[in-house]
Write a protein that holds these residues in place. Structure first.
Motif, PDB file in Angstrom:
ATOM      1  N   ASN A 143     -16.444   8.612   9.593  1.00  0.00           N
ATOM      2  CA  ASN A 143     -15.365   8.156  10.466  1.00  0.00           C
ATOM      3  C   ASN A 143     -15.703   8.306  11.947  1.00  0.00           C
ATOM      4  OD1 ASN A 143     -14.897  10.988   9.379  1.00  0.00           O
ATOM      5  ND2 ASN A 143     -13.527  11.017  11.138  1.00  0.00           N
ATOM      6  N   HIS A 144     -15.098   7.428  12.732  1.00  0.00           N
ATOM      7  CA  HIS A 144     -15.277   7.440  14.186  1.00  0.00           C
ATOM      8  C   HIS A 144     -14.042   7.986  14.889  1.00  0.00           C
ATOM      9  CE1 HIS A 144     -18.979   5.134  13.737  1.00  0.00           C
ATOM     10  NE2 HIS A 144     -18.327   4.330  12.914  1.00  0.00           N
ATOM     11  N   LYS A 145     -12.878   7.782  14.285  1.00  0.00           N
ATOM     12  CA  LYS A 145     -11.642   8.271  14.887  1.00  0.00           C
ATOM     13  C   LYS A 145     -11.489   9.761  14.615  1.00  0.00           C
ATOM     14  CE  LYS A 145      -8.142   5.541  14.852  1.00  0.00           C
ATOM     15  NZ  LYS A 145      -6.958   4.720  14.473  1.00  0.00           N
ATOM     16  N   LYS A 146     -10.789  10.463  15.500  1.00  0.00           N
ATOM     17  CA  LYS A 146     -10.515  11.883  15.314  1.00  0.00           C
ATOM     18  C   LYS A 146      -9.194  12.044  14.571  1.00  0.00           C
ATOM     19  CE  LYS A 146     -13.032  13.754  19.287  1.00  0.00           C
ATOM     20  NZ  LYS A 146     -12.943  14.610  20.499  1.00  0.00           N
ATOM     21  N   TYR A 147      -9.237  12.807  13.492  1.00  0.00           N
ATOM     22  CA  TYR A 147      -8.056  13.044  12.676  1.00  0.00           C
ATOM     23  C   TYR A 147      -7.700  14.528  12.734  1.00  0.00           C
ATOM     24  CZ  TYR A 147      -9.303   8.471  10.797  1.00  0.00           C
ATOM     25  OH  TYR A 147      -9.624   7.140  10.668  1.00  0.00           O
ATOM     26  N   SER A 148      -6.423  14.805  12.915  1.00  0.00           N
ATOM     27  CA  SER A 148      -5.983  16.201  12.949  1.00  0.00           C
ATOM     28  C   SER A 148      -5.657  16.736  11.564  1.00  0.00           C
ATOM     29  CB  SER A 148      -4.756  16.347  13.857  1.00  0.00           C
ATOM     30  OG  SER A 148      -3.703  15.501  13.428  1.00  0.00           O
ATOM     31  N   SER A 149      -5.526  15.859  10.574  1.00  0.00           N
ATOM     32  CA  SER A 149      -5.376  16.288   9.183  1.00  0.00           C
ATOM     33  C   SER A 149      -5.911  15.190   8.280  1.00  0.00           C
ATOM     34  CB  SER A 149      -3.918  16.613   8.842  1.00  0.00           C
ATOM     35  OG  SER A 149      -3.123  15.452   8.819  1.00  0.00           O
ATOM     36  N   MET A 150      -6.329  15.598   7.076  1.00  0.00           N
ATOM     37  CA  MET A 150      -6.905  14.652   6.122  1.00  0.00           C
ATOM     38  C   MET A 150      -6.823  15.269   4.736  1.00  0.00           C
ATOM     39  SD  MET A 150     -10.786  13.052   6.089  1.00  0.00           S
ATOM     40  CE  MET A 150     -10.572  12.235   7.677  1.00  0.00           C
ATOM     41  N   SER A 151      -6.296  14.524   3.765  1.00  0.00           N
ATOM     42  CA  SER A 151      -6.213  15.014   2.391  1.00  0.00           C
ATOM     43  C   SER A 151      -6.251  13.841   1.429  1.00  0.00           C
ATOM     44  CB  SER A 151      -4.937  15.834   2.180  1.00  0.00           C
ATOM     45  OG  SER A 151      -3.780  15.054   2.435  1.00  0.00           O
ATOM     46  N   GLU A 152      -6.794  14.095   0.240  1.00  0.00           N
ATOM     47  CA  GLU A 152      -6.897  13.059  -0.780  1.00  0.00           C
ATOM     48  C   GLU A 152      -5.564  12.939  -1.519  1.00  0.00           C
ATOM     49  OE1 GLU A 152     -10.018  11.837  -4.303  1.00  0.00           O
ATOM     50  OE2 GLU A 152      -9.326  13.912  -4.206  1.00  0.00           O
ATOM     51  N   ILE A 153      -5.025  11.714  -1.621  1.00  0.00           N
ATOM     52  CA  ILE A 153      -3.782  11.498  -2.351  1.00  0.00           C
ATOM     53  C   ILE A 153      -4.009  10.687  -3.623  1.00  0.00           C
ATOM     54  CG2 ILE A 153      -2.300  11.733  -0.334  1.00  0.00           C
ATOM     55  CD1 ILE A 153      -2.156   8.675  -0.198  1.00  0.00           C
ATOM     56  N   VAL A 186       6.937  12.054  -2.558  1.00  0.00           N
ATOM     57  CA  VAL A 186       8.178  12.411  -3.255  1.00  0.00           C
ATOM     58  C   VAL A 186       8.121  12.012  -4.723  1.00  0.00           C
ATOM     59  CG1 VAL A 186       9.657  12.377  -1.205  1.00  0.00           C
ATOM     60  CG2 VAL A 186       9.233  10.241  -2.461  1.00  0.00           C
ATOM     61  N   GLY A 187       6.978  11.500  -5.156  1.00  0.00           N
ATOM     62  CA  GLY A 187       6.761  11.117  -6.546  1.00  0.00           C
ATOM     63  C   GLY A 187       5.278  10.998  -6.795  1.00  0.00           C
ATOM     64  N   GLU A 188       4.910  10.709  -8.046  1.00  0.00           N
ATOM     65  CA  GLU A 188       3.490  10.612  -8.382  1.00  0.00           C
ATOM     66  C   GLU A 188       2.779   9.593  -7.511  1.00  0.00           C
ATOM     67  OE1 GLU A 188       0.618   9.685 -12.263  1.00  0.00           O
ATOM     68  OE2 GLU A 188       2.791   9.832 -12.501  1.00  0.00           O
ATOM     69  N   ASN A 189       3.382   8.455  -7.305  1.00  0.00           N
ATOM     70  CA  ASN A 189       2.834   7.434  -6.403  1.00  0.00           C
ATOM     71  C   ASN A 189       3.964   6.850  -5.566  1.00  0.00           C
ATOM     72  OD1 ASN A 189       1.145   5.608  -5.124  1.00  0.00           O
ATOM     73  ND2 ASN A 189       1.136   4.167  -6.831  1.00  0.00           N
ATOM     74  N   LEU A 190       4.719   7.745  -4.947  1.00  0.00           N
ATOM     75  CA  LEU A 190       5.868   7.349  -4.149  1.00  0.00           C
ATOM     76  C   LEU A 190       5.920   8.217  -2.902  1.00  0.00           C
ATOM     77  CD1 LEU A 190       8.403   5.519  -4.085  1.00  0.00           C
ATOM     78  CD2 LEU A 190       9.647   7.367  -5.226  1.00  0.00           C
ATOM     79  N   PHE A 191       6.061   7.565  -1.754  1.00  0.00           N
ATOM     80  CA  PHE A 191       6.017   8.281  -0.486  1.00  0.00           C
ATOM     81  C   PHE A 191       7.213   7.866   0.376  1.00  0.00           C
ATOM     82  CE2 PHE A 191       1.793   8.091  -2.148  1.00  0.00           C
ATOM     83  CZ  PHE A 191       1.272   9.353  -1.898  1.00  0.00           C
ATOM     84  N   LEU A 192       7.821   8.873   0.978  1.00  0.00           N
ATOM     85  CA  LEU A 192       8.916   8.665   1.924  1.00  0.00           C
ATOM     86  C   LEU A 192       8.313   8.582   3.315  1.00  0.00           C
ATOM     87  CD1 LEU A 192      11.966   8.640   2.653  1.00  0.00           C
ATOM     88  CD2 LEU A 192      11.835  11.135   2.749  1.00  0.00           C
ATOM     89  N   THR A 193       8.663   7.537   4.063  1.00  0.00           N
ATOM     90  CA  THR A 193       8.085   7.331   5.390  1.00  0.00           C
ATOM     91  C   THR A 193       9.171   7.209   6.445  1.00  0.00           C
ATOM     92  OG1 THR A 193       8.043   4.907   5.132  1.00  0.00           O
ATOM     93  CG2 THR A 193       6.089   6.130   4.406  1.00  0.00           C
ATOM     94  N   ASN A 194       8.772   7.501   7.670  1.00  0.00           N
ATOM     95  CA  ASN A 194       9.646   7.307   8.829  1.00  0.00           C
ATOM     96  C   ASN A 194       8.886   6.475   9.840  1.00  0.00           C
ATOM     97  OD1 ASN A 194      10.716   7.867  11.591  1.00  0.00           O
ATOM     98  ND2 ASN A 194      12.188   9.100  10.469  1.00  0.00           N
ATOM     99  N   LEU A 195       9.448   5.325  10.187  1.00  0.00           N
ATOM    100  CA  LEU A 195       8.844   4.423  11.165  1.00  0.00           C
ATOM    101  C   LEU A 195       9.850   4.152  12.265  1.00  0.00           C
ATOM    102  CD1 LEU A 195       6.459   2.560  11.977  1.00  0.00           C
ATOM    103  CD2 LEU A 195       7.553   0.756  10.613  1.00  0.00           C
ATOM    104  N   ASN A 196       9.541   4.610  13.466  1.00  0.00           N
ATOM    105  CA  ASN A 196      10.416   4.403  14.623  1.00  0.00           C
ATOM    106  C   ASN A 196      11.836   4.929  14.374  1.00  0.00           C
ATOM    107  OD1 ASN A 196       8.296   3.072  16.005  1.00  0.00           O
ATOM    108  ND2 ASN A 196       8.817   1.142  14.970  1.00  0.00           N
ATOM    109  N   GLY A 197      11.914   6.029  13.622  1.00  0.00           N
ATOM    110  CA  GLY A 197      13.202   6.668  13.402  1.00  0.00           C
ATOM    111  C   GLY A 197      13.942   6.214  12.167  1.00  0.00           C
ATOM    112  N   TYR A 198      13.403   5.231  11.436  1.00  0.00           N
ATOM    113  CA  TYR A 198      14.069   4.711  10.251  1.00  0.00           C
ATOM    114  C   TYR A 198      13.221   4.966   9.009  1.00  0.00           C
ATOM    115  CZ  TYR A 198      17.052   2.449  13.666  1.00  0.00           C
ATOM    116  OH  TYR A 198      17.904   2.222  14.705  1.00  0.00           O
TER     117      TYR A 198
END
Length: 310
Positions: free
Chosen positions: A140-150, A184-196
């Protein structure tokens, strides 16, 4: 390698504020994982006081990675003991090839991944995370502050305080734009984009758009809120109740819904067991009852599925 323990007595006093320090803690990998953990254990007052280093211990441990005969890991643990009984623990990781040559050194976090018989490492080096191939090349070229395999070949990363998903070649799978990204599930993720809030899977299939004011777990379902109205999604991220209810809340182990001054009831998985027709619903001695228009209380069977009357 033999364990090394040595003591160092300092003749000066350090003035410091007691704090808790924790290095990043990642997730599990197919090939096994090792995490950096630095901590400052303390007893007594947390106020500012004069504390000095009493002794330092160094421990070295050599081990193989799980399911891997090509690499092994050296973990160096340094423990600083202070005069007030506190201690700080630091870990430093070095990865060696089977021929003894060094692959990665001075990592503060390390995880080993195997994908399509190729070996990779997630390493925290100089404060940011790197994807390192088994020939030592940094991907990778970008700097990441965290990284984990999902998931295999899918890494949840954080950069510039935003989350997204990349693969082991740093190809973007889910754009790095989300303020929150929570499994929040085996292959389910809760996201927040611009407050929503919204929901998606690890392949960037949008299950629920980021338009809700709130999404939160409710037993085996998820409560949705938008424009002051409420709905429900199931454990697969599918909307089972459109957000047009006046209220949705817990009633014991059940889910109570209200619309147009009428109540209905669902089980903990989101299945209807009581139609939206009652003036009130109560749980009395673990028995569900609904108040009908004639002011009589009707027993609501919990083992019978019904369709709601809206």
């Amino acid at each position: 390698m033999k364990k090394k323990v040595f003591c160092l007595i300092l003749g000066f006093v350090l003035t410091m504020n007691i704090a808790v320090i924790a290095a990043p803690h990642g997730g599990c990998s197919k090939g096994g994982n090792h995490h950096s953990r630095g901590s400052y254990h303390h007893r007594g007052s947390s106020s500012s006081s004069s504390v000095y280093l009493v002794r330092k211990e160094l421990d070295e441990k050599e081990e193989k990675f799980a399911n891997c005969d090509r690499h092994f890991l050296l973990t160096e643990t340094t423990t600083n003991h202070y005069s007030d009984g506190t201690r700080r623990i630091y870990k430093d990781y070095t990865v060696f090839n089977s021929d003894g040559s060094t692959l990665i050194s001075s990592a503060s976090d390390i995880r080993h991944l195997i994908y399509e018989d190729k070996h990779y490492f997630i390493a925290r080096l100089n404060g940011s995370y790197k994807i390192v191939k088994e020939d030592g090349t940094e991907v990778n070229h970008k700097k990441y502050s965290s990284m984990s395999e999902i998931a295999p070949n899918k890494l949840l990363v954080k950069a510039d305080k935003k989350f997204g998903v990349i693969d082991l070649t740093e190809k973007t799978i889910i754009p790095i734009k989300y303020k929150k990204f929570e499994r929040v599930g085996e292959n389910l993720f809760l996201t927040n984009l611009n407050g929503y809030y919204g929901m998606l899977d690890n392949s960037n299939n949008i299950l629920i758009k980021n338009e809700y004011d709130k999404i939160k777990p409710l037993y085996e379902t998820f409560l949705l809120k938008i424009y002051g109205k409420y709905g429900l999604a199931n454990s697969d991220g599918e909307i089972v109740l459109p957000p047009n209810y006046d209220k949705i809340k817990k009633l014991g182990e059940y889910i109570l819904v209200k619309k147009n001054k009428r109540y209905g009831i669902l089980d903990y998985s989101g299945n209807w067991i009581g139609e939206v027709k009652y003036k009130k619903i109560r749980l009395k001695r673990n028995v569900l009852e609904g108040l009908l228009d004639d002011n009589s209380w009707h027993l609501i069977p919990t083992d019978t599925k019904v369709s709601p009357i809206l």
